[in-house]
Design a protein around this motif. Structure first.
Motif, PDB file in Angstrom:
ATOM      1  N   THR A  82       0.272  -2.230   6.121  1.00  0.00           N
ATOM      2  CA  THR A  82      -0.993  -2.776   6.705  1.00  0.00           C
ATOM      3  C   THR A  82      -1.609  -3.873   5.995  1.00  0.00           C
ATOM      4  O   THR A  82      -1.922  -4.976   6.563  1.00  0.00           O
ATOM      5  N   ARG A  86      -1.753  -7.899   7.175  1.00  0.00           N
ATOM      6  CA  ARG A  86      -2.924  -8.605   7.464  1.00  0.00           C
ATOM      7  C   ARG A  86      -3.114  -9.790   6.537  1.00  0.00           C
ATOM      8  O   ARG A  86      -3.888 -10.473   7.360  1.00  0.00           O
ATOM      9  N   GLY A 110      -5.496  -5.299  13.348  1.00  0.00           N
ATOM     10  CA  GLY A 110      -6.099  -4.716  12.409  1.00  0.00           C
ATOM     11  C   GLY A 110      -5.336  -3.524  11.691  1.00  0.00           C
ATOM     12  O   GLY A 110      -5.430  -3.013  10.543  1.00  0.00           O
ATOM     13  N   GLY A 112      -2.139  -3.773  11.533  1.00  0.00           N
ATOM     14  CA  GLY A 112      -0.669  -4.250  10.785  1.00  0.00           C
ATOM     15  C   GLY A 112       0.165  -4.590  11.921  1.00  0.00           C
ATOM     16  O   GLY A 112       1.330  -4.966  11.649  1.00  0.00           O
TER      17      GLY A 112
END
Length: 138
Positions: A82, A86, A110, A112
């Motif tokens: 994640t 981002r 948010g 990922g």
């Protein structure tokens, strides 16, 4: 039916990661070769890396190597997916008929996950691929 050869490209502020893929009964996974380029690489270098990794694409039956995700995380220098997702723009590159490739760009949510937009095509030429890819992530 045979899967369409594809490559995953992740572009961060300073690095371009080009990841070969294998499609298994469980979906697409990363395989070798995985290539890392400086963000300032030439369009031809980027396109050559994409075509090299696309040539390694595999369509296999069964489960993927259970360590494939850890190998990908190690390669991109991340502890978990994640946070990396981002900060990286993802470009999916697929082979298409008539000596062309299709590129679709996505930014992570948010959590990922990526949602891809409309794809664009170009000639299956290193310079054209690199130019379009860098234009899409600008």
């Amino acid at each position: 039916m045979q899967a369409v050869p594809s490559v995953a490209v992740y572009v961060t502020a300073d690095t371009i990661f080009v990841i070969s893929q294998q499609i298994t009964d469980y979906g697409r996974v990363s395989i070798e070769p995985m290539l890392k380029l400086d963000r300032t690489a030439s369009h031809r270098e980027i396109g050559d890396a994409v075509l090299t990794c696309m040539a390694a694409f595999e369509d296999v039956e069964g489960a993927p190597d259970p360590d494939h995700l850890q190998g990908l995380l190690d390669f991109v220098g991340a502890k978990s997916w994640t946070p990396f997702a981002r900060r990286a723009v993802n470009v999916s590159v697929e082979d298409t008929p008539k000596n062309r490739v299709s590129l679709a760009v996505a930014r992570a949510s948010g959590r990922g996950a990526y949602a891809y937009g409309e794809s664009q095509t170009c000639a299956r030429d290193p310079e054209a691929i690199g130019e379009l890819l860098m234009r899409l992530v600008a």
